[in-house]
Scaffold this motif. Structure first.
Motif, PDB file in Angstrom:
ATOM      1  N   GLY A  19     -92.682 -16.520  91.270  1.00 42.17           N
ATOM      2  CA  GLY A  19     -93.664 -17.537  90.924  1.00 42.17           C
ATOM      3  C   GLY A  19     -93.660 -18.687  91.896  1.00 42.17           C
ATOM      4  O   GLY A  19     -92.964 -18.660  92.912  1.00 42.17           O
ATOM      5  N   THR A  20     -94.458 -19.702  91.549  1.00 49.06           N
ATOM      6  CA  THR A  20     -94.579 -20.859  92.431  1.00 49.06           C
ATOM      7  C   THR A  20     -94.403 -22.136  91.632  1.00 49.06           C
ATOM      8  O   THR A  20     -94.750 -22.194  90.454  1.00 49.06           O
ATOM      9  N   LEU A  68     -90.649 -21.901 103.953  1.00 51.44           N
ATOM     10  CA  LEU A  68     -91.650 -20.933 103.500  1.00 51.44           C
ATOM     11  C   LEU A  68     -93.052 -21.438 103.835  1.00 51.44           C
ATOM     12  O   LEU A  68     -93.834 -20.743 104.466  1.00 51.44           O
ATOM     13  N   THR A  69     -93.345 -22.672 103.445  1.00 54.12           N
ATOM     14  CA  THR A  69     -94.728 -23.153 103.526  1.00 54.12           C
ATOM     15  C   THR A  69     -95.018 -24.026 104.747  1.00 54.12           C
ATOM     16  O   THR A  69     -96.146 -24.477 104.924  1.00 54.12           O
ATOM     17  N   ASN A  70     -94.018 -24.241 105.564  1.00 58.36           N
ATOM     18  CA  ASN A  70     -94.285 -25.087 106.741  1.00 58.36           C
ATOM     19  C   ASN A  70     -93.364 -24.761 107.902  1.00 58.36           C
ATOM     20  O   ASN A  70     -92.753 -25.649 108.476  1.00 58.36           O
ATOM     21  N   ASP A  71     -93.300 -23.498 108.265  1.00 54.65           N
ATOM     22  CA  ASP A  71     -92.486 -23.162 109.432  1.00 54.65           C
ATOM     23  C   ASP A  71     -93.385 -22.942 110.640  1.00 54.65           C
ATOM     24  O   ASP A  71     -93.745 -21.828 110.985  1.00 54.65           O
ATOM     25  N   PHE A  72     -93.759 -24.040 111.268  1.00 54.67           N
ATOM     26  CA  PHE A  72     -94.583 -23.980 112.483  1.00 54.67           C
ATOM     27  C   PHE A  72     -93.743 -24.388 113.701  1.00 54.67           C
ATOM     28  O   PHE A  72     -94.291 -24.784 114.728  1.00 54.67           O
ATOM     29  N   VAL A 128     -98.007 -17.977  99.496  1.00 57.79           N
ATOM     30  CA  VAL A 128     -97.783 -17.426  98.157  1.00 57.79           C
ATOM     31  C   VAL A 128     -98.336 -16.007  98.093  1.00 57.79           C
ATOM     32  O   VAL A 128     -97.694 -15.089  97.573  1.00 57.79           O
ATOM     33  N   GLN A 129     -99.524 -15.830  98.668  1.00 53.56           N
ATOM     34  CA  GLN A 129    -100.132 -14.513  98.692  1.00 53.56           C
ATOM     35  C   GLN A 129     -99.253 -13.525  99.479  1.00 53.56           C
ATOM     36  O   GLN A 129     -99.082 -12.368  99.067  1.00 53.56           O
ATOM     37  N   ILE A 167    -101.826 -23.460  92.111  1.00 54.29           N
ATOM     38  CA  ILE A 167    -101.765 -22.095  92.639  1.00 54.29           C
ATOM     39  C   ILE A 167    -101.342 -21.123  91.539  1.00 54.29           C
ATOM     40  O   ILE A 167    -101.882 -20.014  91.426  1.00 54.29           O
ATOM     41  N   ALA A 168    -100.407 -21.548  90.712  1.00 54.32           N
ATOM     42  CA  ALA A 168     -99.999 -20.692  89.583  1.00 54.32           C
ATOM     43  C   ALA A 168    -101.199 -20.396  88.693  1.00 54.32           C
ATOM     44  O   ALA A 168    -101.407 -19.261  88.256  1.00 54.32           O
ATOM     45  N   LYS A 169    -101.988 -21.434  88.424  1.00 52.27           N
ATOM     46  CA  LYS A 169    -103.178 -21.255  87.573  1.00 52.27           C
ATOM     47  C   LYS A 169    -104.195 -20.334  88.250  1.00 52.27           C
ATOM     48  O   LYS A 169    -104.658 -19.358  87.658  1.00 52.27           O
TER      49      LYS A 169
END
Lengths: 429, 429
Positions: B219-220, B363-367, B206-207, B225-227
């Motif tokens: 946004g997310t 986005l959050t899990n491309d390993f 996100v960062q 994380i949004a908070k």
């Protein structure tokens, strides 16, 4: 981080780049001891030379910050732990490599004053004094300039951009390490102190080699990292010895003998893997042709300029001519290496000679393509002995682009050492 | 790190993966409030479904560790700060999105018990209870399984290997971000909570979007994380609403109306950018053909299965048929996106409609390719409502590979919703 640590960190006026007198190359200490024994009263001037004129160091680096870093280095003394390590450790299989007399001197050493002046967009930075003292400025001075230039570039980058940049640099180095694993027999040492991106980065690179290469990684030239990580300290001797000995020569006949005189002194002090010839200061061909027979008995040769394969072939031919078995000899490549070149040379010469590599700038400072306008690409910065007892020094090397000294002296040296046409090689780092 | 922090860290029996009840997707909370208002007494069963049978979850993940993580989630309560944020924050431009009645209920919520059993090399993990309670298990359950599987793989890797792996993953994501910058008009939200590599990694991603994409990052979906980062919480509604409404339908006629009943309830509660049609649960073509006219007045449509370009063309055609101006409509793509697909779809549809993207797993899990035997590649794990008041649920979607439910029910649904031949798409994540 606890609050005390954070507050304590804020107390630092500067973030010192060089924090130890042994954050330097091992060969500097070996040469320093030799100089201390044989030529301790010689007055020598070392000078910074930026061969990459397109990098305007004086525009990039604040003079005040540079002075602070250099002043900090002058505040350093050998610590008790460092002294204990130098006195007690085994180097190249030998105990008490450093004599009590030398250690007594080193323990009291403060680096001599420096002379700094801005000239156009470059700095004139010189160190004048007794040879054993001023010679120890070379490595920390280079490391400071390289890192301050890096900090100047990083100052304009965001926190996140910096994080990604290091991630990329790590990825890049690790890919090199993985590439090198293709040849389990290869032997590589870190020679990257002088032009490292930073101390922490060099330390990370050493760790990467250690983790990724196992026994293919044989050690580091950096004494502090060798001490901290319990690694072999690696290095023998450098061009400054023949350059100063040559400048001190009274006439052409003495000049012609100077490079051999250096090695005769070295021969008395060292044996085994420390007997490594550095033949290129005034041209490898002539040096080997005129070398005394006892030199052919030395363990190996270091190829530091010119086309490396040609240099190695020349050495192999020479050993054969002198009745030596090249397969028992060590060839150390140390000029402008990257992992592809290392693999290429290894495949070409492994079996014909013993091969080893001193991997420098592209190990510890390969940030090419990673910062805006390529602002972190390493460049060709050196710090050399430019005069000895008032006489200018000269270096020819096997690459005319690396030659240095006054033009008339270069001409004289070329004549004395019988150096003919040379093939120019681009100097990147 | 100070000694107290270190000692305190050692006191943890486990390292909790989900540490907050709002570490979940925003649409879950919106749907939860809707369900709480309209169907709070429905008994629903959610079940874990591993569509990637080649990943033997029960061999990789210790049952005890899994129970500890799930038990930890059951120990969570909405904190005062979280409650304040949900009550006081503006979502989609609206104050008091969550009613006092719903918030009162949520503040007292403990997630209901789970049922866990090992069956072969997979886990049977189900959640039975009142719909508004069990539905909140979906996201944390998936996040726990995904992260425990990751931890199992990381356990066998060295510290340095892990460091380089994250450096590579950072480099990889940042390259995607840089690639996306080619289209400054693109609008992307993070939809990657459920299959993220880990909470910290999602937060880093996100960062990266925030730093690298500026206003292109909208946004997310992750409320926590949004908070924490003061970002927009993004999301509307999902398949579970029509699936449960459909399962509750008394006969074929009621079944045919169920998907529209869901949206009629939604229409009463929400307006503007929250009026997004999710048309594919029982086939997009038929859904739009039989849709009431008021639905054409909604703001947009989310394409979550089938060929995305085909889905968007279908929507555009439908809006035109209903006299709507597609250029005023929003198309949200959210299925199996990566940055190249995002750019391709953006270039294809920008200008013809307003385009937005919900970027999830890649986005959050491309390993992929970053761990031995590709052990960290994301896989297709879902947690779905499988029955409601004893009746099985069915999902058809626009991709037959994503269909679920008993075979005879699937046949019945296909008949009722007039679904003919469908094009199969490979399901990766």
């Amino acid at each position: 981080m606890d609050i005390a640590t954070r507050v304590w960190n804020h107390k630092w006026k500067i973030d010192p780049i060089v924090r130890s007198l042994i954050d330097t190359d091992f060969y500097k200490l070996l040469m320093c001891q030799s100089v201390f024994r044989n030529k301790r009263d010689t007055n020598v001037t070392f000078s910074l030379i930026n061969r990459s004129k397109h990098v305007p160091l004086a525009n990039l680096i604040d003079e005040g910050e540079l002075r602070e870093q250099l002043d900090h280095i002058r505040s350093l003394r050998l610590t008790r732990g460092e002294s204990t390590w130098l006195r007690g450790n085994t180097f190249y299989g030998k105990r008490q490599m450093f004599t009590p007399e030398f250690m007594g001197w080193f323990e009291n050493l403060q680096l001599p004053p420096y002379h700094l002046e801005r000239v156009g967009d470059q700095y004139e930075l010189t160190f004048e004094g007794k040879w054993p003292e001023v010679m120890l400025w070379e490595i920390p001075a280079l490391a400071v300039l390289m890192e301050l230039r890096g900090r100047a570039v990083l100052k304009d980058m965001g926190r996140f951009e910096i994080q990604v940049m290091y991630a990329r640099a790590m990825t890049k180095l690790w890919e090199k390490v993985e590439h090198l694993r293709a040849e389990p027999g290869v032997r590589i040492a870190d020679f990257g102190t002088r032009r490292r991106h930073s101390f922490l980065w060099q330390d990370w690179c050493v760790q990467a080699m250690l983790e990724g290469l196992g026994s293919s990684f044989v050690g580091t030239s950096n004494c502090l990292i060798a001490k901290n990580r319990d690694l072999e300290a690696i290095g023998t001797n450098a061009h400054e010895l023949p350059m100063v000995y040559a400048a001190l020569a009274k006439d052409d006949a003495a000049l012609a003998q100077a490079p051999y005189e250096v090695l005769a002194d070295w021969h008395e002090e060292h044996e085994g893997n420390l007997r490594i010839i550095l033949p290129d200061t005034y041209g490898t061909e002539g040096f080997l042709r005129n070398a005394p027979d006892w030199l052919a008995g030395w363990t190996g040769i270091r190829i530091d300029s010119g086309d490396p394969a040609t240099g190695a072939e020349t050495a192999i031919r020479w050993w054969k001519e002198r009745g030596e078995d090249p397969t028992k000899k060590l060839v150390i490549f140390s000029d402008g290496l990257d992992e592809t070149k290392i693999l290429e040379l290894y495949r070409q010469f492994n079996g014909r000679v013993r091969v080893s590599f001193g991997w420098g700038t592209l190990l510890t400072n390969d940030f090419r393509g990673l910062a805006p306008n390529d602002g972190l690409a390493a460049f060709s910065l050196v710090c050399k002995a430019v005069s000895a007892n008032g006489a200018p020094t000269v270096k020819l090397s096997d690459n005319p682009n690396k030659a240095m000294g006054p033009a008339e002296e270069i001409a004289r040296y070329k004549r004395v050492f019988g150096v003919g046409d040379q093939v120019a090689q681009e100097v990147i780092v």
